[in-house]
Design an enzyme around this catalytic site. Structure first.
Site, PDB file in Angstrom:
ATOM      1  N   CYS A 109     -41.247 -76.503 -25.070  1.00  0.00           N
ATOM      2  CA  CYS A 109     -40.569 -76.634 -23.782  1.00  0.00           C
ATOM      3  C   CYS A 109     -41.572 -76.800 -22.647  1.00  0.00           C
ATOM      4  O   CYS A 109     -42.558 -76.059 -22.564  1.00  0.00           O
ATOM      5  CB  CYS A 109     -39.698 -75.401 -23.518  1.00  0.00           C
ATOM      6  SG  CYS A 109     -38.807 -75.460 -21.954  1.00  0.00           S
ATOM      7  N   CYS A 151     -40.477 -70.207 -16.626  1.00  0.00           N
ATOM      8  CA  CYS A 151     -39.125 -69.686 -16.431  1.00  0.00           C
ATOM      9  C   CYS A 151     -38.964 -68.282 -17.012  1.00  0.00           C
ATOM     10  O   CYS A 151     -38.081 -67.548 -16.596  1.00  0.00           O
ATOM     11  CB  CYS A 151     -38.079 -70.627 -17.035  1.00  0.00           C
ATOM     12  SG  CYS A 151     -37.733 -70.379 -18.788  1.00  0.00           S
ATOM     13  N   CYS A 187     -38.264 -67.746 -22.754  1.00  0.00           N
ATOM     14  CA  CYS A 187     -38.671 -67.784 -24.177  1.00  0.00           C
ATOM     15  C   CYS A 187     -40.111 -67.303 -24.288  1.00  0.00           C
ATOM     16  O   CYS A 187     -41.029 -68.092 -24.467  1.00  0.00           O
ATOM     17  CB  CYS A 187     -38.547 -69.196 -24.740  1.00  0.00           C
ATOM     18  SG  CYS A 187     -36.899 -69.878 -24.729  1.00  0.00           S
ATOM     19  N   CYS A 215     -33.571 -77.401 -21.395  1.00  0.00           N
ATOM     20  CA  CYS A 215     -33.671 -76.089 -22.025  1.00  0.00           C
ATOM     21  C   CYS A 215     -33.374 -76.261 -23.504  1.00  0.00           C
ATOM     22  O   CYS A 215     -32.398 -76.918 -23.877  1.00  0.00           O
ATOM     23  CB  CYS A 215     -32.680 -75.116 -21.387  1.00  0.00           C
ATOM     24  SG  CYS A 215     -32.681 -73.487 -22.173  1.00  0.00           S
ATOM     25  N   GLN A 255     -21.000 -62.435 -28.825  1.00  0.00           N
ATOM     26  CA  GLN A 255     -22.405 -62.585 -29.200  1.00  0.00           C
ATOM     27  C   GLN A 255     -22.871 -64.002 -28.884  1.00  0.00           C
ATOM     28  O   GLN A 255     -22.205 -64.981 -29.231  1.00  0.00           O
ATOM     29  CB  GLN A 255     -22.593 -62.302 -30.691  1.00  0.00           C
ATOM     30  CG  GLN A 255     -22.460 -60.848 -31.077  1.00  0.00           C
ATOM     31  CD  GLN A 255     -23.695 -60.026 -30.741  1.00  0.00           C
ATOM     32  OE1 GLN A 255     -24.700 -60.546 -30.262  1.00  0.00           O
ATOM     33  NE2 GLN A 255     -23.630 -58.734 -30.996  1.00  0.00           N
ATOM     34  N   TYR A 313     -17.558 -49.031 -28.640  1.00  0.00           N
ATOM     35  CA  TYR A 313     -18.107 -50.138 -27.844  1.00  0.00           C
ATOM     36  C   TYR A 313     -17.627 -51.467 -28.441  1.00  0.00           C
ATOM     37  O   TYR A 313     -18.397 -52.397 -28.644  1.00  0.00           O
ATOM     38  CB  TYR A 313     -19.633 -50.089 -27.805  1.00  0.00           C
ATOM     39  CG  TYR A 313     -20.220 -48.750 -27.431  1.00  0.00           C
ATOM     40  CD1 TYR A 313     -20.452 -48.402 -26.105  1.00  0.00           C
ATOM     41  CD2 TYR A 313     -20.547 -47.816 -28.424  1.00  0.00           C
ATOM     42  CE1 TYR A 313     -20.989 -47.166 -25.775  1.00  0.00           C
ATOM     43  CE2 TYR A 313     -21.083 -46.574 -28.094  1.00  0.00           C
ATOM     44  CZ  TYR A 313     -21.303 -46.262 -26.773  1.00  0.00           C
ATOM     45  OH  TYR A 313     -21.831 -45.032 -26.445  1.00  0.00           O
ATOM     46  N   ASP A 364     -21.696 -49.912 -31.664  1.00  0.00           N
ATOM     47  CA  ASP A 364     -22.525 -51.035 -31.214  1.00  0.00           C
ATOM     48  C   ASP A 364     -22.733 -50.916 -29.707  1.00  0.00           C
ATOM     49  O   ASP A 364     -22.173 -51.680 -28.922  1.00  0.00           O
ATOM     50  CB  ASP A 364     -21.834 -52.355 -31.574  1.00  0.00           C
ATOM     51  CG  ASP A 364     -22.689 -53.579 -31.273  1.00  0.00           C
ATOM     52  OD1 ASP A 364     -23.864 -53.404 -30.891  1.00  0.00           O
ATOM     53  OD2 ASP A 364     -22.173 -54.712 -31.407  1.00  0.00           O
ATOM     54  N   CYS A 415     -29.134 -53.508 -30.324  1.00  0.00           N
ATOM     55  CA  CYS A 415     -30.004 -54.581 -29.839  1.00  0.00           C
ATOM     56  C   CYS A 415     -31.298 -54.009 -29.271  1.00  0.00           C
ATOM     57  O   CYS A 415     -32.088 -54.742 -28.674  1.00  0.00           O
ATOM     58  CB  CYS A 415     -29.277 -55.416 -28.784  1.00  0.00           C
ATOM     59  SG  CYS A 415     -28.722 -54.476 -27.348  1.00  0.00           S
TER      60      CYS A 415
END
Length: 468
Positions: free
Chosen positions: A76, A82, A85, A177, A300, A329, A399, A426
């Site tokens: 990229c 930005c 990533c 992107c 997700q 959750y 979750d 996560c």
């Protein structure tokens, strides 16, 4: 070499590991620790520090002596600017290695968990073009390169893209992107070009003025597309021609919506969403299930890998058909509905009313009659009335958000004492913290990392706990 001043030059230093928030760690021969934003483990570099903390420095690489075998060329043009990533300069196989390492070390070091033999992290088939939701900001304060600043030329400052890290009022103008598949880039670039050609004012974040604020693009694995344009004030003479132009250019768009937001921030969850064209939702499919996704719905952001994640949850839950399951959750109830066929009854709980309403609507649409959803504060949900209404769960799936479970929720889980708990996270650091509070009563018998977000440091982890 003295190290009292924060601005130091360290030469020939090896980058030894990754760290939180996508950073890397370098270590000098005499033990100084330096956190970097662009290093890859295995690099040998010169580092100029800009900040000294107690026990470590923060710095930037100013010269490479050796490039790591884990390093690759970013695809990229906006990489490193930005901030989206942060690991794109690392080979994908290497990203998986360091994600697995982070999960394992967090569970052992923070959680004090004796881990079983771990399955390899689940990778994605394509580490690009995987996101189903992107949000871009309009601004008349485009981030300028050093060359642009020094040129002295009068430069158009309008931009549509991502916030520059550390600069809340500056937007990096994005041409392409690599995270969301087309027509995402085509739609964004068309809207920006149209706005520039027709002199539509981009938002002024400092003075709270202008017209165009943000653009959300959502897609599904079935190729449906939703756009949500956020504007600062109502002006149909500007809005209608723009939306008509988008609809004519991209007739396959399923849903065109907009929101008028005069607040100081861009959040739309307390705002009215207006459907201009098509439906007010798009539909995602997972096995035989269909999920209606609205502008405000949580789903997700990697649809294909979400399916793999949910299969892990279902496998670890190992339901036999006679269990009562609590799904904490639950969000829009995707996991609850995904496992419903394997359970006698599933009860999903979430604190967000809009999410629960969406969960109920999707369950009706999917003709699932053994799932029930309630809105409630997770810290107070396991009351006697709740258990009387639904029964005592033998399996709990949880979750939580990145902050993990509140300690009161953990205590309630321990008091409820289900036979097994499937904990989806996560953030393996907060997951490990929560597991440490439960290890006197539960053993971790399985742990499976799942890569949901290639090119970033983020990783999901699913843990199965069994009551001792």
């Amino acid at each position: 070499m003295g190290r009292r001043n924060k601005n130091q030059l360290f030469e020939g230093v090896k980058v030894v590991d990754t760290a939180s928030k996508g950073k890397s760690v370098a270590k000098t021969d005499d033990g100084a620790i330096i956190f970097l934003t662009s290093g890859v483990p295995g690099d040998v570099v010169d580092i100029s520090t800009y900040k000294k903390r107690k026990g470590f420095y923060e710095g930037n690489i100013v010269k490479f002596h050796k490039y790591s075998e884990h390093r690759t060329e970013p695809v990229c043009e906006h990489f490193g600017v930005c901030g989206g990533c942060k690991w794109q300069h690392m080979k994908y196989d290497s990203q998986l290695i360091f994600k697995q390492k982070e999960v394992t070390e967090n569970l052992k070091r923070i959680g004090g968990i004796e881990l079983p033999e771990l399955e390899p992290i689940l990778s994605v088939e394509n580490p690009y073009w995987y996101r189903n939701k992107m949000e871009f900001s309009f601004s008349n304060q485009r981030w300028l390169t050093k060359e642009e600043v020094e040129s002295g030329v009068d430069i158009n400052r309008n931009a549509l893209g991502f916030h520059k890290p550390g600069m809340w009022d500056k937007i990096v103008d994005v041409n392409e992107c690599h995270l969301q598949a087309d027509p995402s880039n085509e739609i964004r670039n068309f809207i920006r070009s149209y706005a520039l050609e027709n002199e539509i004012a981009f938002f002024d974040p400092k003075n709270k003025a202008g017209f165009l604020r943000s653009l959300m693009i959502r897609t599904t694995s079935t190729k449906e597309v939703m756009i949500v344009l956020q504007i600062f004030n109502k002006n149909e003479k500007l809005l209608v021609p723009l939306l008509d132009a988008v609809a004519e250019k991209f007739p396959a768009i399923t849903s065109i919506q907009y929101v008028i937001n005069e607040k100081a921030n861009d959040t739309i969850y307390d705002q009215e969403i207006i459907c201009y064209g098509g439906t007010d939702f798009i539909t995602e499919v997972m096995e035989e299930l269909q999920f209606k996704i609205t502008a405000k719905s949580f789903y997700q952001t990697n649809s294909l890998q979400a399916y793999e994640l949910y299969k892990v949850v279902r496998e670890l839950a190992n339901l036999q058909g006679d269990e009562l399951v609590y799904d904490l959750y639950t969000g829009t109830g995707t996991i609850a509905q995904f496992i419903a066929q394997k359970a006698k009854k599933v009860v999903g709980v979430d604190v967000v009313p809009d999410s629960i309403n969406a969960a109920k609507a999707n369950a009706i649409h999917n003709k699932i009659d053994n799932v029930f959803f309630e809105t409630g504060d997770m810290k107070a949900i396991f009351t006697e009335d709740f258990i009387t209404r639904h029964g005592k769960a033998s399996v709990v799936i949880t979750d939580p958000p990145r902050d993990g479970m509140h300690k009161d929720v953990v205590n309630q889980l321990l008091e409820l004492s289900p036979d097994s708990i499937v904990y989806v996270s996560c953030n393996s650091a907060t997951q490990a913290r929560d597991l440490s509070l439960m290890k006197a009563k539960y053993n971790v018998v399985a742990s499976q990392a799942v890569d949901m977000f290639p090119q970033t440091h983020h990783v999901e982890n699913v843990v199965l706990l069994k009551k001792i």
